[in-house]
Design a protein around this motif. Structure first.
Motif, short mmCIF file in Angstrom:
data_model
loop_
_atom_site.label_atom_id
_atom_site.label_comp_id
_atom_site.label_asym_id
_atom_site.label_seq_id
_atom_site.Cartn_x
_atom_site.Cartn_y
_atom_site.Cartn_z
N ALA A 145 -5.77 23.82 -1.94
CA ALA A 145 -6.10 24.84 -0.94
C ALA A 145 -7.58 25.17 -0.97
O ALA A 145 -8.21 25.26 -2.02
CB ALA A 145 -5.27 26.09 -1.18
N LYS A 146 -8.15 25.35 0.24
CA LYS A 146 -9.55 25.74 0.39
C LYS A 146 -9.62 27.15 0.97
O LYS A 146 -8.68 27.64 1.58
CB LYS A 146 -10.28 24.76 1.30
N PHE A 147 -10.80 27.78 0.78
CA PHE A 147 -10.98 29.17 1.18
C PHE A 147 -12.28 29.32 1.96
O PHE A 147 -13.06 28.36 2.07
CB PHE A 147 -10.95 30.06 -0.06
N PRO A 148 -12.55 30.52 2.51
CA PRO A 148 -13.78 30.71 3.29
C PRO A 148 -15.05 30.31 2.54
O PRO A 148 -16.01 29.84 3.17
CB PRO A 148 -13.76 32.21 3.61
N ALA A 149 -15.09 30.48 1.24
CA ALA A 149 -16.28 30.06 0.48
C ALA A 149 -16.50 28.56 0.59
O ALA A 149 -17.65 28.09 0.68
CB ALA A 149 -16.12 30.47 -0.99
N ASP A 150 -15.41 27.80 0.59
CA ASP A 150 -15.52 26.34 0.76
C ASP A 150 -15.98 25.98 2.17
O ASP A 150 -16.77 25.05 2.36
CB ASP A 150 -14.17 25.68 0.47
N LEU A 151 -15.50 26.74 3.15
CA LEU A 151 -15.92 26.53 4.52
C LEU A 151 -17.41 26.84 4.68
O LEU A 151 -18.14 26.09 5.35
CB LEU A 151 -15.09 27.41 5.47
N ALA A 152 -17.86 27.92 4.06
CA ALA A 152 -19.29 28.28 4.12
C ALA A 152 -20.16 27.17 3.55
O ALA A 152 -21.20 26.83 4.11
CB ALA A 152 -19.52 29.60 3.38
N LYS A 153 -19.74 26.61 2.44
CA LYS A 153 -20.51 25.51 1.81
C LYS A 153 -20.54 24.29 2.73
O LYS A 153 -21.59 23.66 2.91
CB LYS A 153 -19.89 25.14 0.46
N ALA A 154 -19.40 23.96 3.33
CA ALA A 154 -19.34 22.79 4.21
C ALA A 154 -20.25 22.97 5.42
O ALA A 154 -20.95 22.05 5.83
CB ALA A 154 -17.89 22.56 4.67
N VAL A 155 -20.25 24.18 5.99
CA VAL A 155 -21.09 24.46 7.16
C VAL A 155 -22.57 24.37 6.78
O VAL A 155 -23.37 23.74 7.48
CB VAL A 155 -20.78 25.86 7.74
N ALA A 156 -22.95 24.98 5.66
CA ALA A 156 -24.35 24.96 5.21
C ALA A 156 -24.82 23.53 4.93
O ALA A 156 -25.94 23.15 5.28
CB ALA A 156 -24.51 25.82 3.96
N ASP A 157 -23.95 22.73 4.33
CA ASP A 157 -24.31 21.35 3.98
C ASP A 157 -24.46 20.45 5.21
O ASP A 157 -25.25 19.50 5.21
CB ASP A 157 -23.28 20.74 3.03
N ARG A 158 -23.70 20.74 6.26
CA ARG A 158 -23.69 19.88 7.45
C ARG A 158 -24.61 20.36 8.56
O ARG A 158 -24.89 19.63 9.50
CB ARG A 158 -22.27 19.77 8.02
N TRP A 159 -25.09 21.59 8.47
CA TRP A 159 -25.75 22.25 9.59
C TRP A 159 -26.91 21.44 10.16
O TRP A 159 -27.03 21.26 11.37
CB TRP A 159 -26.24 23.64 9.17
N PHE A 160 -27.79 20.93 9.32
CA PHE A 160 -28.99 20.24 9.79
C PHE A 160 -28.81 18.73 9.91
O PHE A 160 -29.75 18.02 10.25
CB PHE A 160 -30.17 20.58 8.88
N GLN A 161 -27.61 18.23 9.63
CA GLN A 161 -27.32 16.81 9.80
C GLN A 161 -26.35 16.54 10.94
O GLN A 161 -25.91 15.41 11.15
CB GLN A 161 -26.72 16.23 8.50
N LEU A 162 -26.03 17.58 11.69
CA LEU A 162 -24.96 17.47 12.68
C LEU A 162 -25.36 16.66 13.91
O LEU A 162 -24.62 15.80 14.37
CB LEU A 162 -24.49 18.87 13.09
N VAL A 163 -26.53 16.94 14.47
CA VAL A 163 -26.96 16.31 15.72
C VAL A 163 -28.36 15.74 15.53
O VAL A 163 -29.24 16.39 14.97
CB VAL A 163 -26.96 17.32 16.90
N ALA A 164 -28.56 14.49 16.01
CA ALA A 164 -29.85 13.83 15.88
C ALA A 164 -30.59 13.85 17.22
O ALA A 164 -30.12 14.40 18.21
CB ALA A 164 -29.64 12.39 15.40
N GLY A 165 -31.77 13.23 17.25
CA GLY A 165 -32.53 13.12 18.49
C GLY A 165 -33.44 14.31 18.71
O GLY A 165 -33.92 14.94 17.75
N GLU A 166 -33.68 14.63 19.98
CA GLU A 166 -34.61 15.70 20.33
C GLU A 166 -33.96 17.08 20.25
O GLU A 166 -34.61 18.09 20.53
CB GLU A 166 -35.15 15.46 21.75
N TYR A 167 -32.72 17.14 19.91
CA TYR A 167 -31.99 18.40 19.79
C TYR A 167 -32.65 19.31 18.76
O TYR A 167 -33.03 18.87 17.67
CB TYR A 167 -30.55 18.08 19.39
N VAL A 168 -32.79 20.59 19.10
CA VAL A 168 -33.37 21.58 18.18
C VAL A 168 -32.23 22.35 17.53
O VAL A 168 -31.49 23.07 18.20
CB VAL A 168 -34.31 22.54 18.92
N THR A 169 -32.09 22.21 16.22
CA THR A 169 -31.01 22.87 15.49
C THR A 169 -31.27 24.36 15.37
O THR A 169 -32.35 24.76 14.92
CB THR A 169 -30.87 22.27 14.08
#
Length: 428
Positions: free
Chosen positions: A11-35
């Motif tokens: 089982a995972k919890f909100p703390a695990d979700l927070a880590k996943a979001v933080a880890d993926r945030w700046f790798q989600l979209v490439a190109g000219e997109y502004v994160t």
């Protein structure tokens, strides 16, 4: 074909979700997109835990459903269709505050607004996302400027999704952490491909716009009609099923009994009208960009497109409402309504192998038994085993959507399908 081994569930919890979001945030979209900016991992955890716990506490017997929009600062200086309303005094991000504010928002069009700085995170006010927000997520609206911010969607106790603007980042569902990825619903493409060429004969081909632009839009728009129909049924909350046949003249026979035969071209006509209105408007805009002149008024073309869009939306919603009658809606792949209240009477064809699809793109399947499914799923599997050219989309009463189709003498079931707007990947 790869068969999956049984995995141990942790089982995972909100703390695990927070880590996943933080880890993926700046790798989600490439190109000219502004994160857009993202809160710190500790701030993310605070926000997600407060939302998660608030969703698990009923108010007058009902569990809250709400959205949260998180921006870096109180001054909103980006272009968006959302409107932000500031409180005179910001409030702390606590379970109690979110519980109190959730009833003041509508999960289909508004949100609680949270801002963050390096040192603090506060509830700054509320945000009106507009009616188009809900329609866009269902696949009914083709353009919507989503706020470039962190968006949290709380559907029910135990289920929370996080988006970066329109892009799904990760979700937590009943203890399972799911990192969203670009998911191509290939079965939906198969449905759209069946009659796409035939449908396109009714389209007025643009004279200025490049074929690669309008042909791509045509196909995406057709996929969105099916997505919009299924998601509109889902939004009604009572579940249902859609059976798609390659041709309306296909004899249903003993496999399906139509309680209400209702042959109609209304949905097809509305779609063709929308596409042609869109083609005319696109020609005007392309001509303006190229410094050319197109006969007619751009303003008039846009008014016609707006009316055609609204008519298509209402026709999809009307068709979806037919699922309120016990039984499946039956339509053809070229959007002709065949009937509703359909009762599936098929028995499973002898020797049929049934596979649950884990990953449609990578062809990861696991063999399964029909008895592990509910009644709607079992009926759909039986139908497809007898009528391989048919495809079924099953909408469970509690929300999840499944697709059932046949291939090479086997039946495939894909559960938990996210049929979001193909123009906006925020439904995953």
């Amino acid at each position: 074909m790869r068969l999956n081994c049984t995995e141990i569930f942790v089982a995972k919890f909100p703390a695990d979700l927070a880590k996943a979001v933080a880890d993926r945030w700046f790798q989600l979209v490439a190109g000219e997109y502004v994160t857009p900016a993202c809160p710190s991992k500790s701030q993310l955890r605070q926000i997600l835990e407060a939302c998660y716990l608030a969703a698990n506490t009923p108010e007058e017997g009902r569990y809250p459903k709400f959205n949260v929009v998180v921006t870096e600062e109180e001054v909103i200086n980006f272009s968006t269709e959302a409107t932000f309303y500031s409180f005179g005094t910001s409030r702390p991000v606590t379970v109690e505050e979110i519980r109190r504010l959730a009833p003041a928002t509508d999960s289909k069009k508004s949100a609680i607004w949270i801002t963050f700085s390096k040192s603090d995170v506060l509830i700054a006010g509320i945000c009106d996302l507009g009616t188009s927000w809900h329609r866009a997520r269902l696949g009914l609206v083709y353009s919507y400027r989503v706020p470039p911010a962190l968006i949290v969607q709380i559907d029910r106790p135990g289920k929370i999704k996080v988006f970066q603007g329109q892009y799904a980042v990760a979700s937590l569902s009943d203890g399972a952490l799911i990192e969203s990825k670009f998911d191509i619903p290939l079965f939906l493409h198969k449905i759209a491909h069946e009659k796409f060429e035939e449908l396109s004969h009714d389209f007025t081909v643009p004279s200025v716009e490049e074929p690669r632009e309008f042909e791509s839009f045509w196909f995406t728009a057709l996929c969105n009609v099916f997505s919009g129909l299924v998601n509109s049924i889902n939004a009604l909350g009572h579940g249902g099923a859609v059976i798609v046949l390659p041709d309306r003249n296909l004899i249903v026979g003993e496999s399906v009994r139509l309680k209400y035969s209702c042959v109609s071209d209304s949905l097809r006509t509305a779609f063709v009208r929308f596409i042609n209105a869109r083609n005319s408007t696109a020609d005007h805009w392309t001509a303006i960009e190229n410094g050319e002149v197109v006969e007619g008024s751009l303003h008039e073309a846009e008014l016609i497109l707006a009316a055609a869009t609204e008519h298509l939306i209402e026709t999809i919603r009307f068709t979806a409402q037919l699922a309120g009658c016990d039984g499946a809606i039956v339509i053809s792949a070229d959007l002709r309504l065949i009937g509703f209240g359909a009762e599936i009477r098929s028995e499973l064809a002898d020797g049929t192998n049934i596979y649950e699809v884990k990953d449609e793109l990578d062809k990861k399947y696991s063999i399964c038994n029909i008895e592990q499914f509910g009644m709607r799923h079992r009926s759909a599997v039986k139908l497809v085993s007898r009528m391989p050219s048919a495809k079924a989309i099953v909408i469970s009463q509690d929300g999840p959507v499944s697709a059932v189709w046949g291939e090479d003498g086997s039946v495939f079931v894909r559960k938990g399908v996210a049929l979001g707007n193909m123009n906006m990947p925020l439904g995953s």
